[in-house]
Enzyme design. Structure first.
Site, PDB file in Angstrom:
ATOM      1  N   ARG A 140       6.581  22.606 -16.746  1.00  0.00           N
ATOM      2  CA  ARG A 140       6.477  23.872 -16.574  1.00  0.00           C
ATOM      3  C   ARG A 140       8.213  24.920 -16.803  1.00  0.00           C
ATOM      4  NH1 ARG A 140       1.632  25.329 -13.302  1.00  0.00           N
ATOM      5  NH2 ARG A 140       2.268  23.487 -12.768  1.00  0.00           N
ATOM      6  N   LYS A 158      -4.542   7.665 -14.237  1.00  0.00           N
ATOM      7  CA  LYS A 158      -5.758   7.629 -13.441  1.00  0.00           C
ATOM      8  C   LYS A 158      -5.619   8.616 -12.435  1.00  0.00           C
ATOM      9  CE  LYS A 158      -5.543   5.422  -9.809  1.00  0.00           C
ATOM     10  NZ  LYS A 158      -4.434   5.822  -8.864  1.00  0.00           N
ATOM     11  N   HIS A 164      -2.902   0.913 -14.475  1.00  0.00           N
ATOM     12  CA  HIS A 164      -1.487  -0.054 -15.326  1.00  0.00           C
ATOM     13  C   HIS A 164      -2.172  -1.160 -14.370  1.00  0.00           C
ATOM     14  CE1 HIS A 164      -0.789   0.532 -10.633  1.00  0.00           C
ATOM     15  NE2 HIS A 164       0.569   0.213 -10.971  1.00  0.00           N
ATOM     16  N   LYS A 224      -0.533  -5.669 -16.339  1.00  0.00           N
ATOM     17  CA  LYS A 224       0.372  -7.001 -15.510  1.00  0.00           C
ATOM     18  C   LYS A 224      -0.187  -7.936 -16.378  1.00  0.00           C
ATOM     19  CE  LYS A 224       0.392  -3.779 -11.347  1.00  0.00           C
ATOM     20  NZ  LYS A 224       1.288  -4.414 -10.641  1.00  0.00           N
ATOM     21  N   GLU A 267      -0.317  -3.049   0.593  1.00  0.00           N
ATOM     22  CA  GLU A 267       0.538  -2.239   0.137  1.00  0.00           C
ATOM     23  C   GLU A 267       1.287  -2.145   1.831  1.00  0.00           C
ATOM     24  OE1 GLU A 267       1.197   0.690  -3.293  1.00  0.00           O
ATOM     25  OE2 GLU A 267      -0.894   0.912  -2.690  1.00  0.00           O
ATOM     26  N   ASP A 277      -8.630   5.227  -4.363  1.00  0.00           N
ATOM     27  CA  ASP A 277      -6.717   4.798  -5.539  1.00  0.00           C
ATOM     28  C   ASP A 277      -7.108   4.404  -6.216  1.00  0.00           C
ATOM     29  OD1 ASP A 277      -4.078   6.736  -5.684  1.00  0.00           O
ATOM     30  OD2 ASP A 277      -3.643   5.185  -3.842  1.00  0.00           O
ATOM     31  N   HIS A 291      -8.162  -0.349  -9.799  1.00  0.00           N
ATOM     32  CA  HIS A 291      -7.261  -1.245  -9.950  1.00  0.00           C
ATOM     33  C   HIS A 291      -8.653  -2.862  -9.557  1.00  0.00           C
ATOM     34  CE1 HIS A 291      -4.500   1.937 -11.010  1.00  0.00           C
ATOM     35  NE2 HIS A 291      -4.359   1.363  -9.873  1.00  0.00           N
ATOM     36  N   LYS A 302      -3.035   1.191   2.939  1.00  0.00           N
ATOM     37  CA  LYS A 302      -1.342   1.592   2.800  1.00  0.00           C
ATOM     38  C   LYS A 302      -0.650   0.849   4.448  1.00  0.00           C
ATOM     39  CE  LYS A 302      -1.082   3.822  -0.910  1.00  0.00           C
ATOM     40  NZ  LYS A 302       0.175   4.306  -1.864  1.00  0.00           N
TER      41      LYS A 302
HETATM   42  C1  BG6 Z   1      -1.067   3.832  -7.925  1.00  0.00           C
HETATM   43  C2  BG6 Z   1      -1.534   4.343  -6.633  1.00  0.00           C
HETATM   44  O1  BG6 Z   1      -2.537   3.576  -8.862  1.00  0.00           O
HETATM   45  O2  BG6 Z   1      -0.861   2.143  -7.834  1.00  0.00           O
HETATM   46  C3  BG6 Z   1      -1.055   3.845  -5.187  1.00  0.00           C
HETATM   47  O3  BG6 Z   1      -2.178   5.631  -7.016  1.00  0.00           O
HETATM   48  C4  BG6 Z   1      -0.605   2.668  -5.104  1.00  0.00           C
HETATM   49  O4  BG6 Z   1      -1.226   5.000  -4.217  1.00  0.00           O
HETATM   50  C5  BG6 Z   1      -0.551   2.539  -7.154  1.00  0.00           C
HETATM   51  O5  BG6 Z   1       0.685   3.007  -4.331  1.00  0.00           O
HETATM   52  C6  BG6 Z   1      -0.051   0.381  -6.250  1.00  0.00           C
HETATM   53  O6  BG6 Z   1       0.061  -0.313  -7.779  1.00  0.00           O
HETATM   54  P1  BG6 Z   1       1.644  -1.062  -7.432  1.00  0.00           P
HETATM   55  O7  BG6 Z   1       1.879  -1.797  -9.391  1.00  0.00           O
HETATM   56  O8  BG6 Z   1       3.094  -0.874  -6.783  1.00  0.00           O
HETATM   57  O9  BG6 Z   1       0.260  -2.551  -6.675  1.00  0.00           O
END
Ligand code: BG6
Length: 508
Positions: free
Chosen positions: A47, A154, A184, A188, A222, A241, A246, A346
């Site tokens: 946009r 996602k 994603h 990996k 994380e 999330d 994942h 986190k």
């Molecule tokens: C994302 C989440 O899908 O994956 C994030 O929305 C998270 O909150 C991230 O930080 C972690 O991905 P990676 O590849 O850094 O482990």
């Protein structure tokens, strides 16, 4: 390649962070390695009123900063960016899709005989339906002279109901084979390696079941907080999330049966079977089997870290979880009775993702050992960082008697020398070009994953007595999560940056 074939990659949300950090660097890397069509045209839409030269400058910066393991070459970056066109649009306006269609189909001379298009929706999920509908109505989604593929980031849905609704909507517009739902983690290298390590080695598979495995831990920690994503995270929380997608996908690969082939559906059918066998967690069991936490302010290595509630975009009274630990079972012949533990959070001490397979002790232990819990074999599959595999086993402690010492045998991807490990997005984008959906989440898999976590969502939403525990930023989450692990003296592994190290006080 046939010069009458046109290849177009359309990015919705081209000015966003995902495009800047992940998509463009990944596309550049594929382009530089000639893994995608040389005549690829990239149309970025959004946009914002942004000039082509400003967009190119930002994308060049993204390529410079986020091209992992490759040094971008200026002349190739120039060539690559010359393929990018900015198209400012209102993503809900039918008129703008007519213009987009003209742009997509435009050629210098006669129309292309074949037009292949990938549409990547790097936009908030609330936009998925309207963009998909407009693509369909404008005819851009019609596959009559080449393929049309649609990639959705996602989160895919917000709960079981919204995921079903979205699947139904997309199925009314496109075929499932055209729909690519990104997770994603599946891109990996080390996640795909779970499959290869398990099924290419005759020595692990015979032990990979309830007869020899005591329990399995999956951790994805994380050290960062929610950063500038507070308003998104408020609607997500760690369960949506990370766990629904994942972590469950990792569990699926760790627990699945060998597929009959590497055909996308053969692999995904086996993951689906695992998800279908997840023992449902009853709402009344949520308080004891699922621990949630939220980070509080703390000082870590001299740095003051705010609490989650003080982060920008976060409600000061928020009850959103930044940490989840779950205990669950898989009701099938391979895994009946084996506890699986998953945790993610986190602001934990270190960024690390790994699977720890704890084997059962020998039936009769002959030797002396200081701590019986240490006398068991463990296999650690490290997804990130210090990617690799570690086996822990006992040897005779040199000297008199027969004392046992636990030692490590490890493989690190870094020892592969010059082999570059492609990023997750490179792998996944390359697969969309090749029409390979093995590493993309199928409709039924995503729905089954939502179904599994639904009682947790419901219990948390309706039962305010279920605690959300505070944990100081920089620690391993609420202490109550330790109580989930069944068995005297057993605890989570406290991983460190280096695969071989562990312990609560290890060097991070
Ligand atoms: C994302 C989440 O899908 O994956 C994030 O929305 C998270 O909150 C991230 O930080 C972690 O991905 P990676 O590849 O850094 O482990």
């Amino acid at each position: 390649m046939d010069s009458s074939e046109k290849n177009v990659f359309v990015i919705f949300g081209v000015t966003g962070d995902l495009t800047y950090r992940k998509l463009i660097p990944a596309l550049y890397s594929l382009y530089a390695r000639q893994l995608i069509p040389e005549n690829l045209e990239i149309i970025g839409t959004g946009r914002k009123k942004i000039s082509q030269s400003d967009l190119n400058a930002r994308m060049r910066e993204g390529i410079d900063l986020f091209s992992e393991g490759i040094k971008p070459e200026e002349n190739i970056v120039d060539k690559f960016l010359s393929r990018l066109t900015y198209f400012s649009s209102d993503m809900s306006s039918p008129a703008d899709y007519r213009l987009l269609k003209e742009l997509v189909e435009k050629t210098d001379d006669k129309p292309a005989e074949k037009l292949n298009c990938i549409f990547y929706l790097a936009v908030p999920p609330g936009m998925y339906t309207v963009i998909s509908e407009r693509l369909y109505e404008s005819g851009l989604g019609r596959e009559d002279n080449g393929y049309r593929r649609f990639v959705y980031e996602k989160p895919f849905g917000y709960d079981l109901w919204s995921c079903r609704e979205l699947n139904q909507k997309l199925h009314s517009l496109f075929n499932e084979s055209q729909i690519y739902r990104i997770d994603h983690y599946l891109g990996k290298e080390t996640v795909q390696n779970i499959l290869v390590t398990r099924f290419s080695n005759g020595m692990f598979e015979p032990l990979w079941n309830r007869n020899y495995i005591h329990h399995i831990e999956i951790t994805s920690a994380e050290s960062i907080g929610v950063e500038n994503r507070g308003s998104y995270y408020e609607t997500a929380g760690a369960l949506r999330d990370m766990v629904q997608n994942h972590l469950l996908q990792i569990a699926g690969l760790a627990a699945m049966e060998p597929p009959s082939s590497l055909n996308p559906d053969a692999v995904r059918n086996e993951v689906l079977k695992v998800f279908q066998s997840l023992h449902p967690i009853k709402e009344e069991e949520v308080a004891s089997n699922v621990i949630r936490g939220q980070y509080t302010a703390s000082v870590v290595r001299g740095q003051c870290l705010p609490s989650y509630r003080q982060e920008p975009g976060v409600d000061p009274n928020s009850r959103t979880e930044t940490y989840v630990a779950i205990k669950f079972f898989i009701d099938n012949w391979r895994w009946g009775g084996v506890p699986f533990y998953m945790r993610t959070g986190k602001r934990l001490p270190v960024k690390v993702t790994e699977i720890v397979v704890h084997f059962k002790p020998t039936p009769h232990f002959l030797f002396h050992v200081d701590d019986m819990n240490k006398a068991v074999n463990q296999m650690i599959i490290r997804i990130q960082p210090d990617e690799g595999i570690l086996l822990k086993f006992g040897i005779k402690k040199p000297g008199g008697g027969y004392s046992v010492e636990n030692v490590n045998m490890d493989f690190h991807y870094s020892s592969l020398g010059n082999t570059r490990v492609p990023t997750a997005y490179e792998r996944l984008l390359g697969d969309v070009f090749n029409g390979d959906s093995t590493l993309y989440a199928r409709d039924d898999i995503v729905e089954t994953a939502w179904k599994f976590i639904e009682p947790v969502q419901t219990a948390w939403a309706t039962n305010l007595d279920i605690k959300i525990f505070g944990y100081p930023a920089g620690t391993w989450g609420p202490e109550n999560a330790d109580k989930l692990i069944e068995g005297e003296g057993l605890t989570w592994r406290y991983p460190c940056r280096n695969l071989a190290d562990d312990g609560l006080y290890c060097e991070l």
